[in-house]
Design an enzyme around this catalytic site. Structure first.
Site, PDB file in Angstrom:
ATOM      1  N   CYS A 151      -8.489  -5.073   1.285  1.00 46.43           N
ATOM      2  CA  CYS A 151      -8.280  -3.737   0.718  1.00 46.43           C
ATOM      3  C   CYS A 151      -9.529  -2.855   0.872  1.00 46.43           C
ATOM      4  O   CYS A 151     -10.546  -3.101   0.215  1.00 46.43           O
ATOM      5  CB  CYS A 151      -7.913  -3.921  -0.764  1.00 46.43           C
ATOM      6  SG  CYS A 151      -8.077  -2.465  -1.768  1.00 46.43           S
ATOM      7  N   CYS A 187     -11.129  -1.399  -2.237  1.00 43.43           N
ATOM      8  CA  CYS A 187     -11.786  -2.444  -3.057  1.00 43.43           C
ATOM      9  C   CYS A 187     -13.221  -2.636  -2.601  1.00 43.43           C
ATOM     10  O   CYS A 187     -14.124  -2.852  -3.409  1.00 43.43           O
ATOM     11  CB  CYS A 187     -11.040  -3.777  -2.950  1.00 43.43           C
ATOM     12  SG  CYS A 187      -9.356  -3.726  -3.559  1.00 43.43           S
TER      13      CYS A 187
END
Lengths: 139, 132
Positions: free
Chosen positions: A62, A65
């Site tokens: 991600c 993230c």
């Protein structure tokens, strides 16, 4: 006589302040300065151990993230002694992500006194996150 | 806009950039959502069918108007998608990271389209339990 009494009470006050500061110092020492890795099996223990815990649910796949990671590291340093930051990798640890209905990452769950107090979804810059955490810090 | 507004159970969802390649996010997202939500449409002019479901060439060809559009396409394609969303009156667009662009986000802001572009769906290896 009165001056001696005043001095005595001042000494007591100073001792109290010293003790309080020492206690605060010792407590602060126990707070991690960096985000700690949290797993499903120590999740409850971690959120119950500190008064304010911010848990980041993330994944290696991600991009947002990865963007939020250094922001949380900075916040962990700046809020050392006041808040603890944890990280749960949802690629391996799925139980808690499922329990809290995590549908998007990064998601930050804020626990106060071991209880869920807030949920922040998605990447946000440091000042925005700090603004959202302020109410939990008592500011 | 709250993330839950994008993923309410009753929402009609269109995945623009759905694909047959299991390695791609367009496949993973479509597969996960179509297994959870009752009305999810695949949109990609390259395919007629994905996972046994009909695949539509564009948003305008869908049988009903989606509540939420998810883009899993290059940013320049997303810029066209958000314009189609305005024309069709679609109010929510989730841009999977990598498909967003400043222009597309700005267009959504200007046109009152709720836009999510800073978070990933939890799909890889995660199952229905996550999509409550």
């Amino acid at each position: 006589m009165k001056a001696a009494a005043d001095e005595g009470s001042m000494d007591e006050e100073i001792m109290e302040i010293r003790e309080r500061r020492m206690k605060e110092f010792m407590e602060k020492k126990e707070f991690p300065e960096k985000p700690i890795e949290v797993k499903d099996n120590d999740f409850d223990e971690t959120i119950g151990k500190y008064p304010l815990v911010v848990v980041d649910f993330w994944s290696v796949f991600c991009p947002p993230c990865r963007l939020i990671e250094p922001v949380l590291e900075e916040l962990a340093r700046e809020l050392h002694g006041r808040a603890v930051f944890g990280k749960v990798c949802v690629d391996q640890e799925r139980l808690m992500a499922s329990k809290f209905g995590i549908t998007a990452i990064p998601t930050l769950l804020v626990f106060r006194g071991g209880k869920l107090a807030d949920m922040i979804i998605g990447y946000a810059p440091k000042d925005v996150l700090l603004g959202k955490l302020k109410k939990h810090l008592g500011e | 806009m709250e993330v839950r507004n994008f993923l309410k159970g009753e929402n009609v969802i269109a995945v623009v950039g759905a694909t047959v390649n299991p390695e791609k996010w367009g496949y993973k997202i479509y597969k996960t959502l179509s297994g959870v939500f009752p009305r999810v449409y695949a949109v990609n002019p390259r395919y007629r069918e994905i996972l046994g479901d009909k695949c539509y060439p564009g948003l305008k060809s869908l049988p009903e108007r989606p509540d939420t559009v998810i883009t899993v396409v290059p940013p320049r394609v997303t810029e066209g998608v958000v314009k189609a969303c305005r024309e069709l009156g679609i109010r929510k667009v989730w841009m999977q990271p990598g498909s967003e662009s400043r222009e597309a986000i700005g267009f959504c802001d200007k046109n009152g389209i709720g836009c999510m572009s800073n978070a990933c769906f939890v799909v890889d290896g995660l199952k229905k339990g996550f999509m409550k």
